[in-house]
Structure formats: C-alpha cells, structure tokens
Design an enzyme around this catalytic site. Structure first.
Site, PDB file in Angstrom:
ATOM      1  CD  GLU A 411      -2.864  -1.055   2.342  1.00 16.63           C
ATOM      2  OE1 GLU A 411      -2.851  -0.252   3.340  1.00 16.63           O
ATOM      3  OE2 GLU A 411      -3.862  -2.236   2.387  1.00 16.63           O
ATOM      4  CD  GLU A 486      -2.803  -6.095   4.612  1.00 16.73           C
ATOM      5  OE1 GLU A 486      -1.757  -5.841   3.855  1.00 16.73           O
ATOM      6  OE2 GLU A 486      -3.469  -5.397   5.263  1.00 16.73           O
TER       7      GLU A 486
HETATM    8  C1  GAL Z   1      -3.852  -2.645   6.028  1.00 18.22           C
HETATM    9  C2  GAL Z   1      -2.481  -2.639   6.251  1.00 18.22           C
HETATM   10  C3  GAL Z   1      -1.820  -3.305   7.297  1.00 18.22           C
HETATM   11  C4  GAL Z   1      -2.719  -3.346   8.493  1.00 18.22           C
HETATM   12  C5  GAL Z   1      -4.028  -3.379   8.157  1.00 18.22           C
HETATM   13  C6  GAL Z   1      -4.984  -3.084   9.379  1.00 18.22           C
HETATM   14  O1  GAL Z   1      -4.202  -1.499   5.222  1.00 18.22           O
HETATM   15  O2  GAL Z   1      -1.452  -2.979   5.052  1.00 18.22           O
HETATM   16  O3  GAL Z   1      -0.452  -3.194   7.561  1.00 18.22           O
HETATM   17  O4  GAL Z   1      -2.312  -1.905   8.976  1.00 18.22           O
HETATM   18  O5  GAL Z   1      -4.543  -2.292   7.219  1.00 18.22           O
HETATM   19  O6  GAL Z   1      -6.320  -3.219   9.149  1.00 18.22           O
END
Ligand code: GAL
Length: 816
Positions: A411, A486
């Site tokens: 991100e 993710e």
């Molecule tokens: C994502 C990020 C992770 C963590 C997660 C928590 O956007 O890539 O590192 O922060 O959110 O929800």
C-alpha cells in the site's frame, strides 16, 4: 557464460582441501548499554568514545544475542499504542572482545548480521567499518583491514531506533543471529550460489547453478555435489566462469505434503585444491501463475494464506527457531499453506522452516517507498538504500523452494495515489535482475489505484480488501494473475463475548477494550472471514488470500489506536463519541497495545475464528466447534446465540439433551447459527454431518468454580543447547478439570533443574504485566510459560504453578 551439460553419472571426486570457509556463531558474551530514550522515560546522554577499543565497558550488562531490548519493557502509557507501548526507541551499544587466528592476516574476515534493529553502525578496534540502516535486512561487512590477527580485538556496534519509525512493534537490538566468517582471499561471493530448476518433467530435472566468485586465482574450478539425504545423487566439475546444468533423474518434488529437499555442496578449487565451500538446500518444483490461478508442480493450488508480522509474542522480536516452528505448526494446523512476511524480509531461519514444513512464502521488502507513513520511517532511507536492501533480500532467499513470490511493497502512497509508475517498474527490474524465476507483486487497496490499471506494473496483481470487486478487477486485468494480498482485518479477543450479538460491524466492541469473539467484527477497511470465503469461491481465478493476520502481533491495536493515523477506528459516530468520552476519562491511560487481528492470540492460543478457517481450509478434517463458552451466570433465560464452525455441511445442536434443531449450510454459508438460544447452564452438544453421514461433534459444558491449575507442555524433552524452548500452557480449571472461562487468577511459577523461565504471556492485548517475569494472570482461563534450556546442562526440570485459593501443580521436563 558458457553452458555445460553434465550427466547424472557421478564423477568420482577426491577433494583435497587447502582450507575452506570458517563460519562461527558470534552471539555469545556481548556487553550492552542503553542511551538516549531510556525504558523509564528518562533521557541518558550518550558518552563519547564508546567506539574506541579501550573504552571501559566493565559495568555494562553482559548478554548473548539474539536480543530485543524493547520486549524487556516496561509497558508505558505515554508510549504509542501502535508500536506496542514498549520502550524499543532509543540508542543501544553492544561491545565484545574477540580474537582471530594469526592466519587471518592472509585471509578475509566478514561479520554477518541476519537483522539488527536499527541504524546499525560498526567499529572494530576504533575504526569505522560501516553501517546498515534498515532493521530487517541481512547484511555483511568486511572486517579484514581493521583486525589485529592473533591479538585481542574489540567490536563496537551502535543502534539507533528513532521513535515514529514504524506502524507496528519493530523491537530493538541485535535481534537475529550474528556470524563471523573467514575465507581465503579468493572466495565464493556472499549469497553467490544461485540454484534453480529450469526444467522439470516426470523423468528428470535440470538443476542450474550459477556461482559468483570474488578474487582471482589460478585455474579456478567449481565442484558441485547434490545430496539426497546422505546419498550423493549427482556431481559435476566446471570452470569457475561457467554456469552448470546437472540432470537429476527421477527427482522427488518439493510439494506441500512432501516438502522434499536436496543439498547442494559447492566447492571452489584453485589448482585442484579446495579454497572455499558453500552449502545450500534447494527443492525441485515448478510454479506457474496464470490468469486462471496458481499451479504448484502442475496442480492448481489455492493459497490459503496469512500475513504475519515478525514478533514472537512474549519473546518480542528476538528470534528463536523453536518459537518460529511452533508458529508455523499452529498456522498449518488450521489449514494455512502460505505466509506473507508483512511488511519486511523475515529471519533466514523462518524460510528454512517453511522449506522443511511445506509452506509457501511471499517475501515482502517494504511498507513504504519514498512517501512516508510514519514520520521517521523507511522513506528517509529509500533513496540511498532501496536497491541494496532489495538485492540483499532476493540474493539471500532465492534458493528457497518455499519462496514463490516477491513483494516490493505494501500500500505504498506513491501507487495508492497514482503518482509514480516508473518507480514500481524500477523495483521490479532490480528483483528480476537477481531472480527471474519468481514473479514480483505488491499489495494495493485504494480503488482509484486498482482501477486505474496501475497494478499492471507487477507480474501478479495483489489486491487488499476488495472481495466485492474481483469480477470488475478481472475486466481491468484480463490476462494477469490476481490474488488477495490482504483480507478481512477481522478483530477479536480470545474468550470475550458481548450481548446482544449484532451483525453490525464494530458493535462487537465491548467494555474493557475488548472485541467480541463471535467472528463478526472487523476494522473499517475489513469484513468478516465469510465475506472473503464467498468471494474466493465465486471467483475461482483468484489465486488465494492472505488474511490479516495469522497471529496477533505487538502494536496496532485497532480499533483502539490512539494514534494520529487512525484514531478510534469507529465508523458509527455514536460509538466513536462514546469511546472518545471513555478515553477522555482515562486521560492517556489507553491500555490496548497489541493487535486484535490474529486468528490466534499472541500466545498462539486459538480464538474461535481458528475453527472457522480450519473448517474451510481443511475440509477433509472431521471437526466441529461450538462458541461461545457456556458459563453465563446471571444470564439465565437470556438470548445467548450459539455458532458452530464445522467442516461438515449440516449440524444438530442440543442443549442439555434437547435438540435445538438441525441446520444445513446454504451455498456460500460457512457457519451455522442458532441465534435464539436462551441460556441455561449445563451442556451444549453439536453433532455435524457431511453428505448425510455423521462427521464430527463437540461439547461445551458449564464449568464449576475454579479449583486447580493444569499445565501442559508442547514438548516434555528439549535440547540442552541454551536455545530450545518448551511452551507450557496454563489453565485454571474446576475440580473436574474443565477450564473455567472468565478467570483471571494470578499464577506464580517456580522452576528447578537446568532450565529457566524465558517469558510468560496470556494473550490479553491490554495487559501491562511484564513478559519477562515468573508470574502472570490467566486471561480468560489461560496463560503461557516459555521455558528455555541451559547450554550443556542436561537433567530433569520441574515447573511448579501456584495461585491463591487453587491447588498448586507441577510438570516435569527433561533437557538432553
Ligand atoms: C492494512 C495494512 C496493514 C494493517 C491493516 C490493518 O491496510 O496494509 O499493515 O495496517 O491495514 O487493518
């Protein structure tokens, strides 16, 4: 480079050795002191001349590496929640005296750090050797011209952890292994042996080996030997400037069920004598990414993955091989077959374990590029260091069969806001120049970035948190492989449940800074696990998912981050106002300091979501799991929903022998719910069915009053090497031995015999109790004690647990 094809028929090699590489562990007997920001909040001035050989460090603390000074605590309210409220920031100095043989005068000597957090600077005998700022990189520095061979030498290492340099707990200190390496003047370059298997078919595999050599010698040759266990199965001899292809007949493939490994021994010869050697393991396997999915050894394989930060819970960032192995065992047990090392390169031993245990890995380089996410993060280093860091990552890890993908970042603001395409391609080029056998990727979450087509700058499109958009993204990227880098960001605390149970996200956030474990709640960017399951099932072309996260980690306690980035992650304004008010009353005393995201807690104890994943990811394993626990004194007659996770397709629930009905999962349904159960104490039982046949069952009973303690060790015999650990689960039970759910008794531990208590924990993300202690409150009935052997001391160990009002107990272990 010339290519030589050599046959499998083993050449008989008699290797006469002049000398070879010497690798020594360099972990023992360091002296350590802290300066700058101190653990108690004070500031200590950093004296001058600590780099000098004759600096008096006699009053410094003596310790062995790996070492994480942050995990020593204490937790402090004034420190940021998102980095764990631990004092990892500040300056640390390590010093050590050592001797090297007089013969080293004609050799080359290097120091290798697997990882050191962070801003590492190194002096030997007062001379400045060099530096490596990124705390997650492995690196080597040459000491040759600073050493006094045959005499005593002094090494001094300074680390400097800036506050606001991370979005999670980074740890602090030389937290991975250090080695001292001596070679001849001409030697095999660091990470210079690269082995690939470009052709694999049923009968043969071609093993390609390229070796880089540093220095010039007479008549340099390379001898390669491939071993399958103790058996030499192939060998070859080539000129040093040639790469080499060896044919392996009937290779056993590296696969998830049978992660078979070969060993490659490389010998560098000068005038026929061995002057250097190297050993690496490798696997024979094929990976293929297509728009229709991922194929391992020709078989379509869904990645059932999790993201993992690097800390080891109560052990902090300091690596421990058995602790990492246990993490992977737990992840595999609920069906994980892939891990994303969010958001940085892991310890090298982590990949050795994944090779051996049959788990695929995406190794990730960075959380930021040029644009920062925290004031002092890697963005400051990116310009000068990204190429070196990226090359080190790929060169170190490219022989691991478990590594199936590289990620250049997570991100990154540049891409999220669509500002810098060439940079993405530049990073991709660096990776591919070191290894073109695996694709590169990065994870993006912003729709404007994903739908702009910018994800095309990777070989495989990584999508964070967009289960509803897979069909649309397919149209945007018709030919590229796509995966969910993710997913979910579900949150919960083990053993906490709040009523009434609501499907509205964030309504599961209850009192005392806990989140209900009904598995319905997530951070604002997230959604429950079921949503992703459905999207994955509906879109078979998606390669798989990486859940945020497998284990809880220290830091980022969403939804209770009281930090600038995501102050109170509540979508509902009423809820936000309520908690804000609560926080105001508490002043700065906001306790949450580790994450709620984990499928298992910080100690590795399953939350209920563990079983939701096990049911989906291990459909062949007969299992059923009931939640919540059944100790609701005071809630008699009140609605207490019961959920069942099972790998069956149907289940019948009974309360005190009476059926509450049989339910069948609808298409895209992953849990069975009895929403209207009224609580009465006793016994809940579920019987699940698959294709009409009885499949699995589970029982939950109302426990009586807490009466005793139960201890269970994951391994009763451990190695007496001073590193091996036994994980002992502590439970507060009733007199029949049933765990009593809502207990928080303080348990005191004592140990006799050749072992020590390394750490304690309980998985409570709000606890300020120290990890390095010999007492711990149980959190919802459970705690963990980690016991470590003492080097070279063998014998019987007894751990005793006592608590006021409970019957004490002990457990016997052995070190050998
Ligand atoms: C994502 C990020 C992770 C963590 C997660 C928590 O956007 O890539 O590192 O922060 O959110 O929800």
């Amino acid at each position: 480079m010339k290519k030589l094809i050599l046959s499998l028929i083993a050449i008989t090699l008699v290797l006469s050795s002049a000398s070879a590489r010497d690798i020594k562990k360099f972990n023992a007997n360091w002296r350590f002191a802290r300066f700058g920001a101190m653990p108690d909040g004070s500031v200590k001035a950093e004296p001058k001349n600590m780099d000098e050989a004759d600096y008096d460090d006699s009053d410094w603390r003596q310790l062995n590496l790996p070492h994480d000074w942050g995990i020593e605590g204490p937790f402090r309210y004034d420190l940021p929640n998102r980095t764990g409220k631990l004092p990892w920031a500040g300056i640390g100095w390590y010093r050590k005296s050592f001797t090297v043989d007089a013969a080293a005068a004609n050799k080359r000597t290097f120091i290798e750090f697997d990882g050191s957090m962070s801003g590492t600077q190194v002096w030997v005998n007062g001379g400045y050797v060099g530096e490596w700022p990124y705390g997650y990189s492995s690196f080597q520095l040459e000491l040759t011209h600073y050493l006094k061979p045959g005499e005593e030498n002094t090494i001094a290492v300074r680390l400097d952890n800036k506050e606001e340099s991370s979005r999670w707990y980074p740890g602090g200190g030389i937290y991975r292994n250090v080695k001292l390496i001596t070679t001849e003047k001409t030697y095999i370059e660091h990470w210079g042996v690269f082995v690939t298997t470009p052709e694999v078919n049923d009968a043969n595999a071609t093993v390609n080996i390229k070796t880089e050599i540093n220095g010039k010698g007479n008549n340099l040759q390379l001898v390669y030997e491939v071993f399958d266990g103790a058996n030499k199965v192939a060998s070859a001899k080539v000129k040093a400037d040639s790469d080499c292809n060896i044919t392996l007949a009937n290779p056993t493939l590296w696969d998830l069920d049978n992660p078979h490994l070969y060993t490659l021994k490389t010998n560098l010869l000068e005038d026929g004598k061995v002057i250097d050697n190297n050993e690496s393991t490798f696997g024979v396997r094929t990976i293929k990414y297509t728009k229709d999915g991922f194929f391992l050894n020709g078989k379509k394989t869904k990645m059932n993955g999790v993201c993992q930060h690097h800390d080891l819970g109560p052990l902090g960032a300091a690596i421990n091989v058995r602790a990492m192995e246990r993490q992977i065992e737990i992840l595999k047990e609920f069906g994980t077959n892939a891990i994303r090392t969010a958001h940085n390169p892991p310890a090298p031993e982590f990949l050795d374990l994944c090779d051996k245990m049959g788990v695929m890995v995406q190794v990730e380089a960075f959380d930021v590029w040029q644009k920062k996410k925290a004031d002092n993060d890697y963005a400051h280093l990116f310009g000068a260091w990204h190429e070196r860091d990226l090359r080190n990552m790929v060169r170190r890890d490219r022989n691991h069969p478990c590594v199936v993908m590289w990620s250049t970042g997570n991100e990154m603001i540049e891409l999220q806001k669509i500002q810098d395409a060439p940079l993405a391609l530049h990073l991709r080029d660096i990776v591919l120049s070191e290894d073109d056998t695996r694709p590169t990727s990065f994870g993006l979450s912003r729709p404007e970035a994903l739908f702009s087509g910018w994800a095309k700058m990777a070989d495989v499109v990584g999508i964070n948190y967009k289960p509803h958009a897979y069909a649309e993204l397919r149209e945007k990227y018709p030919d590229l492989p796509i995966y969910a880098s993710e997913t979910t960001s579900s949150i919960s605390s083990r053993g906490e449940y709040f009523f009434p149970v609501s499907d509205v996200q964030r309504e599961g956030v209850g009192g005392q800074f806990h989140v209900s474990d009904y598995g319905l709640y997530a951070s604002p960017n997230g959604y429950p696990a079921d949503t992703e399951f459905k999207a994955q099932d509906e879109h078979d072309f998606i390669i798989g998912e990486f859940v945020w996260t497998g284990f809880d980690y220290i830091g980022e306690p969403t939804p209770f981050n009281k930090d600038k980035t995501n102050l109170l992650n509540y979508a509902d304004p009423k809820e936000r106002a309520r908690v804000k008010e609560e926080m105001k009353k508490l002043g700065n005393k906001i306790p949450p300091r580790s994450s709620y995201f984990g499928i298992v807690d910080l100690c590795g104890f399953p939350k209920d979501r563990y079983y939701l994943y096990q049911a989906k990811w291990r459909p062949e394993l007969p299992m059923a799991h009931i939640l919540p626990h059944w100790n609701w004194e005071g809630r008699e007659g009140e609605v207490t929903p019961v959920f069942v996770y099972t790998s069956g397709d149907e289940a019948e629930l009974f309360l005190n022998g009476e059926s509450l009905g049989r339910k069948k999962k609808a298409q895209y349904e992953y849990r069975l719910r009895w929403n209207d159960v009224t609580y009465q104490p006793g016994e809940l039982k579920v019987v699940s069915y698959k294709n009409g046949k009885e499949w699995a069952s589970d029982v939950v009973k109302t426990a009586g009053a807490a009466a005793k303690i139960a201890l269970e060790a994951d391994r009763a015999t451990i190695d007496a090497d001073g590193e091996d650990v036994s994980f002992i689960t502590v439970e507060v039970c009733d007199k029949k031995g049933l765990m009593v759910p809502k207990t928080h008794n303080k348990v005191t531990f004592s140990i006799s015999g050749p072992a020590e208590i390394l750490a304690v924990g309980n998985g409570d993300p709000t606890s300020f109790e120290p990890y390095q202690a010999s007492e711990r409150k149980v959190f919802n009935g459970m705690a963990l004690v980690i016991v470590r052997s003492k080097k070279g001391e063998m014998g019987k160990v007894k751990l005793t647990a006592a608590s006021e009002g409970l019957k004490a107990t002990s457990i016997s272990l052995k070190t050998e």
